[in-house]
Design a protein around this motif. Sequence first.
Motif, PDB file in Angstrom:
ATOM      1  N   ILE A 168      32.804  37.616  50.602  1.00 15.44           N
ATOM      2  CA  ILE A 168      32.165  36.309  50.432  1.00 15.44           C
ATOM      3  C   ILE A 168      31.130  36.142  51.534  1.00 15.44           C
ATOM      4  CG2 ILE A 168      32.492  33.808  50.357  1.00 15.44           C
ATOM      5  CD1 ILE A 168      35.389  34.308  49.528  1.00 15.44           C
ATOM      6  N   THR A 169      29.878  35.978  51.145  1.00  9.73           N
ATOM      7  CA  THR A 169      28.803  35.738  52.106  1.00  9.73           C
ATOM      8  C   THR A 169      28.342  34.303  51.959  1.00  9.73           C
ATOM      9  OG1 THR A 169      28.079  38.051  51.935  1.00  9.73           O
ATOM     10  CG2 THR A 169      26.549  36.481  52.921  1.00  9.73           C
ATOM     11  N   ASN A 170      28.554  33.518  53.006  1.00  5.19           N
ATOM     12  CA  ASN A 170      28.169  32.111  52.994  1.00  5.19           C
ATOM     13  C   ASN A 170      26.913  31.938  53.837  1.00  5.19           C
ATOM     14  OD1 ASN A 170      27.911  29.346  53.106  1.00  5.19           O
ATOM     15  ND2 ASN A 170      30.074  28.947  53.469  1.00  5.19           N
ATOM     16  N   TYR A 171      25.778  31.753  53.167  1.00  2.87           N
ATOM     17  CA  TYR A 171      24.509  31.624  53.871  1.00  2.87           C
ATOM     18  C   TYR A 171      24.332  30.248  54.505  1.00  2.87           C
ATOM     19  CZ  TYR A 171      23.259  35.925  51.441  1.00  2.87           C
ATOM     20  OH  TYR A 171      23.242  37.217  50.972  1.00  2.87           O
ATOM     21  N   SER A 172      25.185  29.303  54.118  1.00  2.88           N
ATOM     22  CA  SER A 172      25.067  27.942  54.648  1.00  2.88           C
ATOM     23  C   SER A 172      26.090  27.629  55.730  1.00  2.88           C
ATOM     24  CB  SER A 172      25.225  26.929  53.495  1.00  2.88           C
ATOM     25  OG  SER A 172      24.291  27.161  52.475  1.00  2.88           O
ATOM     26  N   ALA A 173      26.894  28.618  56.095  1.00  6.23           N
ATOM     27  CA  ALA A 173      27.990  28.357  57.033  1.00  6.23           C
ATOM     28  C   ALA A 173      27.488  27.998  58.429  1.00  6.23           C
ATOM     29  CB  ALA A 173      28.922  29.565  57.107  1.00  6.23           C
ATOM     30  N   LYS A 174      26.378  28.587  58.853  1.00  7.07           N
ATOM     31  CA  LYS A 174      25.841  28.353  60.192  1.00  7.07           C
ATOM     32  C   LYS A 174      24.614  27.452  60.125  1.00  7.07           C
ATOM     33  CE  LYS A 174      28.859  31.132  62.042  1.00  7.07           C
ATOM     34  NZ  LYS A 174      29.945  30.614  62.893  1.00  7.07           N
ATOM     35  N   GLU A 175      24.377  26.727  61.214  1.00 12.54           N
ATOM     36  CA  GLU A 175      23.250  25.804  61.254  1.00 12.54           C
ATOM     37  C   GLU A 175      21.916  26.528  61.384  1.00 12.54           C
ATOM     38  OE1 GLU A 175      23.876  23.012  64.345  1.00 12.54           O
ATOM     39  OE2 GLU A 175      25.562  22.002  63.344  1.00 12.54           O
ATOM     40  N   THR A 176      21.916  27.732  61.967  1.00 12.58           N
ATOM     41  CA  THR A 176      20.679  28.480  62.152  1.00 12.58           C
ATOM     42  C   THR A 176      20.813  29.870  61.551  1.00 12.58           C
ATOM     43  OG1 THR A 176      21.384  29.290  64.336  1.00 12.58           O
ATOM     44  CG2 THR A 176      20.109  27.240  64.257  1.00 12.58           C
ATOM     45  N   ARG A 207       8.987  24.885  63.206  1.00 14.56           N
ATOM     46  CA  ARG A 207      10.300  25.142  62.612  1.00 14.56           C
ATOM     47  C   ARG A 207      11.005  26.339  63.238  1.00 14.56           C
ATOM     48  NH1 ARG A 207       7.920  25.519  56.674  1.00 14.56           N
ATOM     49  NH2 ARG A 207       6.558  26.831  57.957  1.00 14.56           N
ATOM     50  N   ILE A 208      10.234  27.189  63.919  1.00 12.86           N
ATOM     51  CA  ILE A 208      10.800  28.355  64.581  1.00 12.86           C
ATOM     52  C   ILE A 208      11.350  27.939  65.941  1.00 12.86           C
ATOM     53  CG2 ILE A 208      10.280  30.605  65.605  1.00 12.86           C
ATOM     54  CD1 ILE A 208       8.315  31.086  63.352  1.00 12.86           C
ATOM     55  N   LEU A 209      12.593  28.272  66.203  1.00 12.20           N
ATOM     56  CA  LEU A 209      13.263  27.849  67.427  1.00 12.20           C
ATOM     57  C   LEU A 209      12.738  28.625  68.637  1.00 12.20           C
ATOM     58  CD1 LEU A 209      16.937  27.698  66.067  1.00 12.20           C
ATOM     59  CD2 LEU A 209      15.247  25.843  66.174  1.00 12.20           C
ATOM     60  N   LYS A 210      12.734  27.947  69.774  1.00  9.93           N
ATOM     61  CA  LYS A 210      12.342  28.604  71.020  1.00  9.93           C
ATOM     62  C   LYS A 210      13.494  29.438  71.582  1.00  9.93           C
ATOM     63  CE  LYS A 210       8.451  26.541  70.605  1.00  9.93           C
ATOM     64  NZ  LYS A 210       7.280  27.302  70.081  1.00  9.93           N
ATOM     65  N   GLU A 211      14.721  28.971  71.312  1.00 10.24           N
ATOM     66  CA  GLU A 211      15.916  29.699  71.721  1.00 10.24           C
ATOM     67  C   GLU A 211      16.845  29.834  70.528  1.00 10.24           C
ATOM     68  OE1 GLU A 211      16.658  31.213  74.456  1.00 10.24           O
ATOM     69  OE2 GLU A 211      14.849  30.630  75.548  1.00 10.24           O
ATOM     70  N   PRO A 212      17.263  31.042  70.186  1.00 12.36           N
ATOM     71  CA  PRO A 212      16.867  32.321  70.779  1.00 12.36           C
ATOM     72  C   PRO A 212      15.384  32.619  70.521  1.00 12.36           C
ATOM     73  CG  PRO A 212      18.829  32.531  69.383  1.00 12.36           C
ATOM     74  CD  PRO A 212      18.233  31.205  69.088  1.00 12.36           C
ATOM     75  N   ALA A 213      14.786  33.332  71.449  1.00 13.27           N
ATOM     76  CA  ALA A 213      13.366  33.648  71.351  1.00 13.27           C
ATOM     77  C   ALA A 213      13.122  34.617  70.204  1.00 13.27           C
ATOM     78  CB  ALA A 213      12.867  34.240  72.661  1.00 13.27           C
ATOM     79  N   VAL A 214      11.939  34.499  69.608  1.00 12.27           N
ATOM     80  CA  VAL A 214      11.575  35.401  68.524  1.00 12.27           C
ATOM     81  C   VAL A 214      11.438  36.829  69.058  1.00 12.27           C
ATOM     82  CG1 VAL A 214       9.132  34.890  68.863  1.00 12.27           C
ATOM     83  CG2 VAL A 214       9.905  35.841  66.695  1.00 12.27           C
TER      84      VAL A 214
END
Length: 275
Positions: A168-176, A207-214
């Motif tokens: 089971i792969t839950n793509y919505s389980a994590k916020e990021t 929309r791209i987070l600074k942390e973790p860095a890209v």
Amino acid sequence: MFEFDAEKITELVDTHAIPFAIDLLMALVIYIVGKLVVGVVINVLGKLLSRSKYDDMLVDFLKAIAKAFLMLFVIVASLNQLGVDTTSLVAILGAAGLAIGLSLQGSLQNFAAGVMLLVFRPFKAGDFVEAGGAAGVVKSISIFTTIMTTGDNKEVIIPNGAIYGGNITNYSAKETRRVDMVVGIGYDSDLKRAKEVLQEIADADDRILKEPAVTIAVAELADSSVNFVVRPWTATANFWAVKFDFNEQVKLRFDQEGIAIPFPQMDVHVHKNQE
């Protein structure tokens, strides 16, 4: 003629009617009191399960199962008070339950899997998951099946056994989530400038987070291109929007900067025979 014998009737009433009436009354008392006690127990059980934050469907199902078993004991106790031999009745019910269980093995497997899904909750309604050979947004979870809606708005009904028996792969389980992309440039292009442009595109997207860095790094020196891996982090809800927009910006900026994006091509050599 029929002779009225008061003594025999009195004896009959004393030896049979009155004891039977007492047993019947006691059986009714056992049934009524037992039913009231079962109601109290079920209400307490429902409150405890609700505090545990179980799914409402699972709570109702467990309450129904518990009530059925408890009422069965009450009925057996009432019949025992009337002098009914309940041993054979229990044996018949057990045999019937076994026969039904053997004939409904697949359904029971789905039922057991549904209970496990509702108890452990690897996903909930509204999550985007991949399970049971399908991928989509979970619409509802029942005891026997799970209903999903695919990206192109098709409804898929999956037996719970197929879901719980596999990955089971839950793509919505994590916020990021991390967006994994590969960007190729030509060997003649300026590698350092290409990396700077990719960083600028990432920095310009709020929309791209600074942390973790890209992460932007050279991953492969391929046959016809130098491949960068670009791995920005974003909120799960923005995953596809960030991926699509980033790819569009890469094409637009690379065209402005004169950075070539290789594409597959075939060279055909024609040899002419001279006679």
